[in-house]
Design an enzyme around this catalytic site. Sequence first.
Site, PDB file in Angstrom:
ATOM      1  CE  LYS A 192      -1.768   2.766   2.823  1.00  0.00           C
ATOM      2  NZ  LYS A 192      -1.656   4.017   2.051  1.00  0.00           N
ATOM      3  CD  GLU A 266      12.927   3.653   8.212  1.00  0.00           C
ATOM      4  OE1 GLU A 266      12.820   4.580   9.053  1.00  0.00           O
ATOM      5  OE2 GLU A 266      12.954   3.828   6.989  1.00  0.00           O
ATOM      6  CB  CYS A 300      12.756   8.498   8.298  1.00  0.00           C
ATOM      7  SG  CYS A 300      13.658   7.465   7.155  1.00  0.00           S
ATOM      8  CD  GLU A 397      10.067  12.196  11.897  1.00  0.00           C
ATOM      9  OE1 GLU A 397       8.951  11.706  12.111  1.00  0.00           O
ATOM     10  OE2 GLU A 397      10.977  11.595  11.298  1.00  0.00           O
TER      11      GLU A 397
HETATM   12  P1  NAI Z   1       1.833   8.052   8.277  1.00  0.00           P
HETATM   13  O1  NAI Z   1       2.655   7.255   9.184  1.00  0.00           O
HETATM   14  O2  NAI Z   1       0.433   8.304   8.658  1.00  0.00           O
HETATM   15  O3  NAI Z   1       1.787   7.370   6.831  1.00  0.00           O
HETATM   16  C1  NAI Z   1       2.662   6.373   6.367  1.00  0.00           C
HETATM   17  C2  NAI Z   1       1.860   5.288   5.664  1.00  0.00           C
HETATM   18  O4  NAI Z   1       1.019   4.620   6.600  1.00  0.00           O
HETATM   19  C3  NAI Z   1       0.918   5.787   4.579  1.00  0.00           C
HETATM   20  O5  NAI Z   1       0.888   4.846   3.544  1.00  0.00           O
HETATM   21  C4  NAI Z   1      -0.413   5.838   5.280  1.00  0.00           C
HETATM   22  O6  NAI Z   1      -1.510   5.731   4.422  1.00  0.00           O
HETATM   23  C5  NAI Z   1      -0.344   4.626   6.159  1.00  0.00           C
HETATM   24  N1  NAI Z   1      -1.189   4.651   7.339  1.00  0.00           N
HETATM   25  C6  NAI Z   1      -1.693   5.719   8.004  1.00  0.00           C
HETATM   26  N2  NAI Z   1      -2.419   5.315   9.066  1.00  0.00           N
HETATM   27  C7  NAI Z   1      -2.378   3.969   9.072  1.00  0.00           C
HETATM   28  C8  NAI Z   1      -2.906   2.971   9.928  1.00  0.00           C
HETATM   29  N3  NAI Z   1      -3.636   3.280  10.987  1.00  0.00           N
HETATM   30  N4  NAI Z   1      -2.648   1.682   9.655  1.00  0.00           N
HETATM   31  C9  NAI Z   1      -1.892   1.347   8.610  1.00  0.00           C
HETATM   32  N5  NAI Z   1      -1.365   2.234   7.767  1.00  0.00           N
HETATM   33  C10 NAI Z   1      -1.607   3.534   7.989  1.00  0.00           C
HETATM   34  O7  NAI Z   1       2.545   9.409   7.986  1.00  0.00           O
HETATM   35  P2  NAI Z   1       1.888  10.732   7.412  1.00  0.00           P
HETATM   36  O8  NAI Z   1       0.535  10.960   7.982  1.00  0.00           O
HETATM   37  O9  NAI Z   1       1.983  10.666   5.945  1.00  0.00           O
HETATM   38  O10 NAI Z   1       2.860  11.819   7.995  1.00  0.00           O
HETATM   39  C11 NAI Z   1       2.712  12.245   9.323  1.00  0.00           C
HETATM   40  C12 NAI Z   1       4.038  12.458   9.959  1.00  0.00           C
HETATM   41  O11 NAI Z   1       4.717  11.225  10.064  1.00  0.00           O
HETATM   42  C13 NAI Z   1       4.983  13.340   9.179  1.00  0.00           C
HETATM   43  O12 NAI Z   1       4.796  14.666   9.488  1.00  0.00           O
HETATM   44  C14 NAI Z   1       6.309  12.853   9.614  1.00  0.00           C
HETATM   45  O13 NAI Z   1       6.691  13.500  10.807  1.00  0.00           O
HETATM   46  C15 NAI Z   1       6.095  11.400   9.888  1.00  0.00           C
HETATM   47  N6  NAI Z   1       6.550  10.536   8.795  1.00  0.00           N
HETATM   48  C16 NAI Z   1       7.689   9.852   8.961  1.00  0.00           C
HETATM   49  C17 NAI Z   1       8.167   9.049   7.954  1.00  0.00           C
HETATM   50  C18 NAI Z   1       9.409   8.305   8.116  1.00  0.00           C
HETATM   51  O14 NAI Z   1       9.895   7.721   7.169  1.00  0.00           O
HETATM   52  N7  NAI Z   1       9.974   8.259   9.280  1.00  0.00           N
HETATM   53  C19 NAI Z   1       7.484   8.944   6.671  1.00  0.00           C
HETATM   54  C20 NAI Z   1       6.249   9.667   6.607  1.00  0.00           C
HETATM   55  C21 NAI Z   1       5.837  10.453   7.646  1.00  0.00           C
END
Ligand code: NAI
Length: 801
Positions: A192, A266, A300, A397
């Site tokens: 996904k 991760e 990240c 972050e």
């Molecule tokens: P997120 O963690 O919500 O999204 C990452 C992935 O998880 C997306 O594909 C999303 O659709 C999916 N997802 C969201 N909620 C889920 C759930 N309950 N169960 C399973 N999958 C789910 O990150 P988002 O909302 O895009 O960004 C929010 C914050 O997260 C950012 O501001 C940043 O600080 C952090 N982030 C960190 C990342 C990293 O690589 N460490 C990558 C993306 C965001």
Amino acid sequence: MSIKEIFETLDYGPAPEATDVASDWLERHGRRFGHFIGGRFVKPAGGETFATYHPGDARELAQVAQGDERDVAKAVKAARAAQGAWQELGGHERARYLYAVARHVQKHARLLAVLEALDNGKPIRETRDLDVPLVARHFYHHAGWAQLLESEFPAYTAVGVCAQIIPWNFPLLMLAWKVAPALAAGNTVVLKPAEFTPLTALLFAELAAEVGLPAGVFNVVTGDGRTGAALVDAEGIDKVAFTGSTEVGRSIRKATAGRGLKLSLELGGKSPFIVFDDADIDSAVEGVVDAIWFNQGQVCCAGSRLLVQESVAARLEAKLIARMESLREGPPLDKGIDIGAIIAPVQLSKIERLVAQGREEGARCYQPSWSAPKDGWYYPPTLFTDVSPAATIAQEEIFGPVIVSMTFRTPAEAVELANDTRYGLAASVWTENVNLALDIAPRLKAGVVWVNCTNQFDAAAGFGGYRESGFGREGGREGMFEYLKPRYEGGLTRYAATDLADPAAAADITAGLDEATAPLGIDRTPKLYIGGKQKRPDGNYAYPVVSATGVRVGDAPLGNRKDVRDAVEAAVKGTAWTKATAHGRAQVLYYVAENLSARAPEFEARVRSLTGVTRRAAAREVSKSVERLFSAAAYADKYDGSVHPTPMRNVTLAMNEPFDVLAIVCPDEAPLLAFVSLVAPALAMGNRVVAVPSARWPLLATDLYQVFDTSDVPGGAINIVTGVRDELAQVLARHDAVEAMWYLGSAAGSAMVERESAGNLKATWVNSGKQRDWYDDAQASGPELLRRATRVKNVWVPYGE
Ligand code: NAI
Ligand code: MG
């Protein structure tokens, strides 16, 4: 105007990359996409779609499907149906497919790079020179692992169907990091992609189908967090791999608890970028540019905390402020652009909110004099100085182009400041002194350390976090284990309900504790073992230890939550054990073995009186325990790391490091052998251990206190709390200072440990209520346990002038 003047005022003209290849591809699909399931595009069951945009100008690119449980179920079914045949193809045939995928990615590199820059808003220069080449590299590298799977991982087999959820910051690269090792190992995948960046995953699916990848091996379901949650909850998956926010990672940890799934996370970071006074300051400035302004800081492992030695701080900051001025921010498709657009308005507001908070909290904010474009979602490079380590912007972050600067005086202070975070993904160390760099690197709580460089990635090196940055590695040999499981696991059976070793039956024994407990006897009742000393349990109660034949053999102290906390505290303080040399730890373990061996008759008698086994079986348990101690001692200085051949001019040292505190909850059967088999390798690797021995027959562990005392085991290395297994396990699972935990007990207890570990995201290993054969070396000794007792840190050290 003189030539000199012209030269000085020279500005870049626009150099846009043509987007026609990507537009053509989008048009061919009518700018409307379904899921990719079973080798073809299919309409979403619910018919709902949503838009994905180009952050550079906020224009819609296409409509994609919002997946629901029905779509997810369909994809999982397709992946399941394809898995057996894919695995049976064998490593070589799979290698050919992965190799073909890599070739095809290279062939379509331009289309992929343009589409990625469009959907994500990152500069074309980055997608063209970094994302896409690394994607190809990842598939080439893992084609190699597929080829070598049977010879390099003979004791392992594929996990099955993998659910993979990825973020938007490196859409294709995260796909590659997850899909390549999964497929190489013989798994099939349901991926996904993030809702902001689904397009390149769909294109990739199409390209993979073009090279003939069998239908169902790789499936894509698009949608937002709800789709992700549905995929995590889906029946029929065997593993979840997630990259994204720590918050969602935590919810996935809870949602997968007790389901016997493999999990790798991760997550976020707040990585330190440490500059010592002897660093090459100009290189360090360029390093900062790469650390925090690469990909708009939406990385990240971004170096988002600049820690500078006081004497050079002013100079470095001045140079940095000047350098910010010359950065070019603008249309991502312009080849001369350094900084592109922020992924979405929601992310932009998050950055704005945190920056405002930083100003309110009194930090000094620097931004360039130029202003960011207005026709998309842009944010200028930002530097905060005079930041207090406890400030929100120093701890949270931000995930944007914002760096906070702090100073330190001594190397020790640098390490302390660097580790003052709940995260532990990466760190970067700048100094011309190799001794200093290599002294600091092991002391940093981070999965990746870059010396005089930053944001280096390669398929041959593992990437992943410590602490709340998650667990598991992607890339390298260490990454392959995330998609493999030991073959013996398939043969493990659940404890039978009538089994004397059944943890549920043992729980019965301690169930009537209210009546059974008695004040601790003065002389004969053993105590707890904490910080190298025997201690009375906090509650001053004991519980009866009853033999297999129902005879009360003695009492054991009934440890409570206070005792567990004391034991953890002793382990936290017992750093001498971790700092000891591997040779030194080996000597201690050999000594324990020698002393246990010397007292074998006594231990054999104890085994017999508790478990009721024959004389021969008791002798076998004790001698096998001695052997396990020898084996762990032998491994102490032999389970070594490696130097990964990454294609840059550097050595990448993959070091096996212990967790600070590892908790081990032991099963009831083989009460001496299981305890020793688990604790010895954990100690050998340098962990400080808090162990809960067999709840039913804890007296073999308490008999070991004297053995430890006479074997030079330093205080705090091993701490033992006896009592009701799951009660103690729960306290351990919730404890923030416990970084990893093994639980071998009931299925319900395993689920509890996985669920309760979500707080600090400890790395857990549970038996899901399955019994293992403690006499089988494959199941109870050797590299698999050593791997569980360590985490790999990759230290990148460049060379050359
Ligand atoms: P997120 O963690 O919500 O999204 C990452 C992935 O998880 C997306 O594909 C999303 O659709 C999916 N997802 C969201 N909620 C889920 C759930 N309950 N169960 C399973 N999958 C789910 O990150 P988002 O909302 O895009 O960004 C929010 C914050 O997260 C950012 O501001 C940043 O600080 C952090 N982030 C960190 C990342 C990293 O690589 N460490 C990558 C993306 C965001
Ligand atoms: Mg988009």
